[in-house]
Design a protein around this motif. Structure first.
Motif, PDB file in Angstrom:
ATOM      1  N   MET A 210     -21.681  -3.822  15.538  1.00 40.56           N
ATOM      2  CA  MET A 210     -20.803  -4.638  14.690  1.00 40.56           C
ATOM      3  C   MET A 210     -21.522  -5.012  13.400  1.00 40.56           C
ATOM      4  O   MET A 210     -22.712  -5.290  13.395  1.00 40.56           O
ATOM      5  CB  MET A 210     -20.394  -5.921  15.408  1.00 40.56           C
ATOM      6  CG  MET A 210     -19.750  -5.702  16.769  1.00 40.56           C
ATOM      7  SD  MET A 210     -18.062  -5.084  16.683  1.00 40.56           S
ATOM      8  CE  MET A 210     -17.200  -6.610  16.361  1.00 40.56           C
ATOM      9  N   THR A 211     -20.792  -5.034  12.301  1.00 39.93           N
ATOM     10  CA  THR A 211     -21.342  -5.443  11.020  1.00 39.93           C
ATOM     11  C   THR A 211     -20.654  -6.719  10.585  1.00 39.93           C
ATOM     12  O   THR A 211     -19.658  -7.145  11.151  1.00 39.93           O
ATOM     13  CB  THR A 211     -21.123  -4.351   9.958  1.00 39.93           C
ATOM     14  OG1 THR A 211     -19.719  -4.136   9.813  1.00 39.93           O
ATOM     15  CG2 THR A 211     -21.804  -3.054  10.374  1.00 39.93           C
ATOM     16  N   ALA A 212     -21.198  -7.325   9.531  1.00 42.02           N
ATOM     17  CA  ALA A 212     -20.664  -8.621   9.096  1.00 42.02           C
ATOM     18  C   ALA A 212     -19.720  -8.508   7.917  1.00 42.02           C
ATOM     19  O   ALA A 212     -19.186  -9.494   7.458  1.00 42.02           O
ATOM     20  CB  ALA A 212     -21.827  -9.550   8.734  1.00 42.02           C
ATOM     21  N   THR A 213     -19.516  -7.307   7.404  1.00 38.34           N
ATOM     22  CA  THR A 213     -18.702  -7.138   6.209  1.00 38.34           C
ATOM     23  C   THR A 213     -17.243  -6.882   6.572  1.00 38.34           C
ATOM     24  O   THR A 213     -16.930  -5.896   7.232  1.00 38.34           O
ATOM     25  CB  THR A 213     -19.208  -5.948   5.363  1.00 38.34           C
ATOM     26  OG1 THR A 213     -20.575  -6.172   5.054  1.00 38.34           O
ATOM     27  CG2 THR A 213     -18.404  -5.827   4.085  1.00 38.34           C
ATOM     28  N   PRO A 214     -16.317  -7.766   6.186  1.00 40.19           N
ATOM     29  CA  PRO A 214     -14.916  -7.580   6.541  1.00 40.19           C
ATOM     30  C   PRO A 214     -14.246  -6.558   5.626  1.00 40.19           C
ATOM     31  O   PRO A 214     -14.740  -6.266   4.536  1.00 40.19           O
ATOM     32  CB  PRO A 214     -14.324  -8.979   6.326  1.00 40.19           C
ATOM     33  CG  PRO A 214     -15.150  -9.550   5.213  1.00 40.19           C
ATOM     34  CD  PRO A 214     -16.552  -9.009   5.437  1.00 40.19           C
ATOM     35  N   LEU A 215     -13.128  -6.028   6.087  1.00 34.92           N
ATOM     36  CA  LEU A 215     -12.348  -5.150   5.236  1.00 34.92           C
ATOM     37  C   LEU A 215     -11.687  -5.962   4.135  1.00 34.92           C
ATOM     38  O   LEU A 215     -11.281  -7.096   4.342  1.00 34.92           O
ATOM     39  CB  LEU A 215     -11.265  -4.449   6.049  1.00 34.92           C
ATOM     40  CG  LEU A 215     -11.664  -3.236   6.893  1.00 34.92           C
ATOM     41  CD1 LEU A 215     -10.459  -2.753   7.676  1.00 34.92           C
ATOM     42  CD2 LEU A 215     -12.219  -2.126   6.032  1.00 34.92           C
ATOM     43  N   SER A 216     -11.573  -5.355   2.964  1.00 39.64           N
ATOM     44  CA  SER A 216     -10.894  -6.022   1.862  1.00 39.64           C
ATOM     45  C   SER A 216      -9.389  -5.964   2.081  1.00 39.64           C
ATOM     46  O   SER A 216      -8.883  -5.222   2.931  1.00 39.64           O
ATOM     47  CB  SER A 216     -11.242  -5.330   0.543  1.00 39.64           C
ATOM     48  OG  SER A 216     -10.709  -4.014   0.526  1.00 39.64           O
ATOM     49  N   GLU A 217      -8.670  -6.743   1.285  1.00 38.42           N
ATOM     50  CA  GLU A 217      -7.210  -6.725   1.376  1.00 38.42           C
ATOM     51  C   GLU A 217      -6.676  -5.332   1.074  1.00 38.42           C
ATOM     52  O   GLU A 217      -5.726  -4.869   1.710  1.00 38.42           O
ATOM     53  CB  GLU A 217      -6.622  -7.744   0.400  1.00 38.42           C
ATOM     54  CG  GLU A 217      -5.101  -7.811   0.426  1.00 38.42           C
ATOM     55  CD  GLU A 217      -4.536  -8.826  -0.543  1.00 38.42           C
ATOM     56  OE1 GLU A 217      -3.316  -8.793  -0.767  1.00 38.42           O
ATOM     57  OE2 GLU A 217      -5.313  -9.645  -1.062  1.00 38.42           O
ATOM     58  N   ASP A 218      -7.299  -4.650   0.092  1.00 34.33           N
ATOM     59  CA  ASP A 218      -6.870  -3.301  -0.250  1.00 34.33           C
ATOM     60  C   ASP A 218      -7.070  -2.350   0.926  1.00 34.33           C
ATOM     61  O   ASP A 218      -6.240  -1.474   1.191  1.00 34.33           O
ATOM     62  CB  ASP A 218      -7.651  -2.786  -1.463  1.00 34.33           C
ATOM     63  CG  ASP A 218      -7.316  -3.552  -2.728  1.00 34.33           C
ATOM     64  OD1 ASP A 218      -6.225  -4.146  -2.780  1.00 34.33           O
ATOM     65  OD2 ASP A 218      -8.147  -3.563  -3.659  1.00 34.33           O
TER      66      ASP A 218
ATOM     67  N   PHE B 164      -7.092  -3.169   4.120  1.00 32.50           N
ATOM     68  CA  PHE B 164      -6.085  -3.486   5.123  1.00 32.50           C
ATOM     69  C   PHE B 164      -4.750  -2.836   4.766  1.00 32.50           C
ATOM     70  O   PHE B 164      -4.036  -2.322   5.639  1.00 32.50           O
ATOM     71  CB  PHE B 164      -5.906  -4.999   5.243  1.00 32.50           C
ATOM     72  CG  PHE B 164      -6.816  -5.637   6.245  1.00 32.50           C
ATOM     73  CD1 PHE B 164      -6.705  -5.326   7.587  1.00 32.50           C
ATOM     74  CD2 PHE B 164      -7.788  -6.552   5.860  1.00 32.50           C
ATOM     75  CE1 PHE B 164      -7.541  -5.911   8.540  1.00 32.50           C
ATOM     76  CE2 PHE B 164      -8.633  -7.139   6.795  1.00 32.50           C
ATOM     77  CZ  PHE B 164      -8.510  -6.820   8.132  1.00 32.50           C
ATOM     78  N   ARG B 165      -4.412  -2.855   3.491  1.00 38.56           N
ATOM     79  CA  ARG B 165      -3.154  -2.251   3.047  1.00 38.56           C
ATOM     80  C   ARG B 165      -3.148  -0.755   3.359  1.00 38.56           C
ATOM     81  O   ARG B 165      -2.158  -0.192   3.822  1.00 38.56           O
ATOM     82  CB  ARG B 165      -2.965  -2.495   1.549  1.00 38.56           C
ATOM     83  CG  ARG B 165      -1.603  -2.076   1.011  1.00 38.56           C
ATOM     84  CD  ARG B 165      -1.580  -2.250  -0.498  1.00 38.56           C
ATOM     85  NE  ARG B 165      -1.684  -3.636  -0.882  1.00 38.56           N
ATOM     86  CZ  ARG B 165      -0.653  -4.390  -1.281  1.00 38.56           C
ATOM     87  NH1 ARG B 165       0.549  -3.863  -1.321  1.00 38.56           N
ATOM     88  NH2 ARG B 165      -0.829  -5.640  -1.633  1.00 38.56           N
TER      89      ARG B 165
ATOM     90  N   LEU C 257       8.236   1.933  -0.190  1.00 39.20           N
ATOM     91  CA  LEU C 257       7.185   1.103  -0.765  1.00 39.20           C
ATOM     92  C   LEU C 257       6.802  -0.043   0.166  1.00 39.20           C
ATOM     93  O   LEU C 257       5.634  -0.437   0.228  1.00 39.20           O
ATOM     94  CB  LEU C 257       7.644   0.557  -2.121  1.00 39.20           C
ATOM     95  CG  LEU C 257       7.820   1.598  -3.228  1.00 39.20           C
ATOM     96  CD1 LEU C 257       8.464   0.974  -4.466  1.00 39.20           C
ATOM     97  CD2 LEU C 257       6.498   2.239  -3.606  1.00 39.20           C
ATOM     98  N   LYS C 258       7.775  -0.555   0.911  1.00 39.92           N
ATOM     99  CA  LYS C 258       7.482  -1.647   1.843  1.00 39.92           C
ATOM    100  C   LYS C 258       6.821  -1.131   3.118  1.00 39.92           C
ATOM    101  O   LYS C 258       5.789  -1.658   3.554  1.00 39.92           O
ATOM    102  CB  LYS C 258       8.792  -2.380   2.203  1.00 39.92           C
ATOM    103  CG  LYS C 258       8.608  -3.519   3.216  1.00 39.92           C
ATOM    104  CD  LYS C 258       7.813  -4.660   2.602  1.00 39.92           C
ATOM    105  CE  LYS C 258       7.799  -5.881   3.510  1.00 39.92           C
ATOM    106  NZ  LYS C 258       7.035  -5.645   4.754  1.00 39.92           N
ATOM    107  N   THR C 259       7.398  -0.100   3.703  1.00 38.96           N
ATOM    108  CA  THR C 259       6.971   0.357   5.022  1.00 38.96           C
ATOM    109  C   THR C 259       5.675   1.164   4.965  1.00 38.96           C
ATOM    110  O   THR C 259       4.762   0.952   5.755  1.00 38.96           O
ATOM    111  CB  THR C 259       8.072   1.213   5.665  1.00 38.96           C
ATOM    112  OG1 THR C 259       9.257   0.435   5.762  1.00 38.96           O
ATOM    113  CG2 THR C 259       7.652   1.691   7.047  1.00 38.96           C
ATOM    114  N   LEU C 260       5.608   2.087   4.026  1.00 39.71           N
ATOM    115  CA  LEU C 260       4.498   3.040   4.015  1.00 39.71           C
ATOM    116  C   LEU C 260       3.398   2.678   3.039  1.00 39.71           C
ATOM    117  O   LEU C 260       2.219   2.953   3.286  1.00 39.71           O
ATOM    118  CB  LEU C 260       5.026   4.442   3.703  1.00 39.71           C
ATOM    119  CG  LEU C 260       4.081   5.605   3.970  1.00 39.71           C
ATOM    120  CD1 LEU C 260       3.600   5.589   5.406  1.00 39.71           C
ATOM    121  CD2 LEU C 260       4.770   6.925   3.671  1.00 39.71           C
TER     122      LEU C 260
END
Length: 425
Positions: free
Chosen positions: A1-9, A11-12, A132-135
């Motif tokens: 495990m690492t300590a760096t989270p995924l960015s919002e981008d 996650f998108r 645009l919403k779903t994909l």
């Protein structure tokens, strides 16, 4: 495990990937279940990763959690018999239990979803909003701004699309050439809007979202490599994306603020991407087909090939905007056309061109119309009118970054016109 989270981008991007893969497995009828499962996986990551660290393979972790949530829900519902009968659970378990779908498979699923969302059974006005919403993971607000409507209309369009697709099954068979070509314009439009949102985002945190630009280019290149996808219009779309992306590094200052075109350091523009863009522009010229994307790629090329702002071939840009108007009536293009005329023939001619146009109500009170009007009125010496439009532009700017860009434009125009008194707050 690492300590760096995924960015919002990130996650998108993962959201789009997971929705595409799981929907390819289960079919569009289970889209709501898939979206719920993906959302649950994302929420679980937000809650757990800050405490326990980010997994070594975040994509695989998200896939496993979404898959388990999805299968658990399906087994609890009345559709359990149907799911088991079609052996969907076994398909998911055996195909990608570790979440390690390779890039080719992911891209295949994304493209299949793109073409599914653009199915002829979906009302045309709903296709873009739904995709645009779903994909693509756009918010309703982002879609509403890009499609020049309000949130309520977008909700309705998405609902209509889901209702239309509720009885459709996504199968492994390839689309026929006829279906592929019929849906191609809508798919290109989705990729164009994805790129547009990346190039000048209305996201409050990021005025440029390069990951959306990169994803749009990647999918467009895959589209062009399809057996039925090699088309001049697709090549022109790729050209305009590459040529505009080449300028991204020069569009922001050291603090991330947006710069005016005349302020940009052109040595930061990516010459390799410009060369690639020109290659695709040349490729798009084969045959007699000409489209809006050819016009926009030509405008981007004129900027990229100009050694400085003052040496820009504004006459070529004006011509391209004139031709573009014959293809598509996009009011925002009228604003850029007016500014190009102002550079080529003088601000008075540009202002007159703009005043001859009756803007739709959604544009007349927008920051875009107000900012361009303020600029042209200032340059024509009509300061009071300019200040009124300027104040409207600032008040209606969708993000702080765009508001600051309008302020920069105002300051720059004031300097050029020797107007030293700023508007009142």
């Amino acid at each position: 495990m690492t300590a760096t989270p995924l960015s919002e981008d990130s996650f998108r991007h993962e959201h789009a990937r997971l929705v595409a893969i799981l929907t390819c497995d289960l079919g569009i009828r289970h889209l709501a279940d898939v979206e719920d499962a993906v959302q649950a996986a994302m929420l679980s990551a937000v809650e757990r990763w800050p405490l326990r660290g980010t997994p070594e393979n975040p994509s695989a972790w998200l896939y496993r959690v979404a898959r388990n949530h999805l299968l658990g829900n399906l087994r609890k519902t009345s559709r359990r018999r149907q799911v088991l009968q079609n052996d969907y659970a076994k398909t998911i378990d055996s195909n990608r239990s570790d979440g390690s779908a390779d890039d080719d498979e992911q891209t295949r699923c994304l493209l299949r979803m793109l073409f599914l969302c653009c199915d002829e059974v979906v009302p045309e006005e709903s296709r873009l909003a739904f995709t645009l919403k779903t994909l693509c993971g756009f918010s309703v607000k982002e879609i509403a701004v890009r499609l020049f409507t309000n949130d309520e209309n977008i909700y309705k369009r998405i609902s209509r699309a889901k209702a239309s697709l509720s009885q459709t099954r996504l199968v492994d068979a390839e689309l026929s050439t006829e279906n592929f070509m019929n849906r191609m314009p809508s798919v290109r439009r989705v990729l164009y809007l994805m790129f547009t949102e990346g190039y000048l985002s209305i996201d409050a945190e990021s005025s440029i979202r390069s990951e959306l630009c990169d994803e749009a280019i990647r999918l467009a290149l895959v589209l062009a490599s399809h057996r039925d996808g090699e088309h001049p219009e697709t090549s022109a779309l790729i050209a305009l994306m590459l040529l505009n992306t080449a300028r991204l590094n020069g569009r922001q200052d050291h603090a991330g603020g947006l710069l005016l075109l005349e302020e940009q350091d052109r040595t930061k523009w990516d010459q390799e991407l410009i060369a690639q863009g020109m290659h695709w522009l040349k490729k798009s010229s084969t045959g007699e087909h000409f489209s809006r994307y050819h016009c926009e790629a030509g405008i981007a090329a004129a900027h990229c090939l100009s050694p400085s702002f003052t040496e820009t071939r504004w006459d070529d840009i004006v011509k391209n905007y004139s031709v573009l108007a014959s293809f598509v009536d996009v009011p925002v293009h009228r604003l850029n056309h007016a500014l190009a005329i102002a550079e080529n023939d003088g601000p008075a001619v540009g202002l007159e061109f703009l005043k001859l146009y009756q803007p739709p109500s959604w544009l007349a009170g927008s920051y875009m119309w107000s900012a361009v009007s303020a600029d042209l009125y200032f340059r024509c010496g009509q300061q009071q009118m300019a200040i009124e439009f300027y104040e409207t532009a600032i008040a209606t700017a969708p993000t702080a970054a765009i508001g600051k860009l309008i302020q920069r434009r105002f300051d720059y125009t004031c300097l050029l016109t020797r107007v030293r008194t700023p508007p009142s707050d």
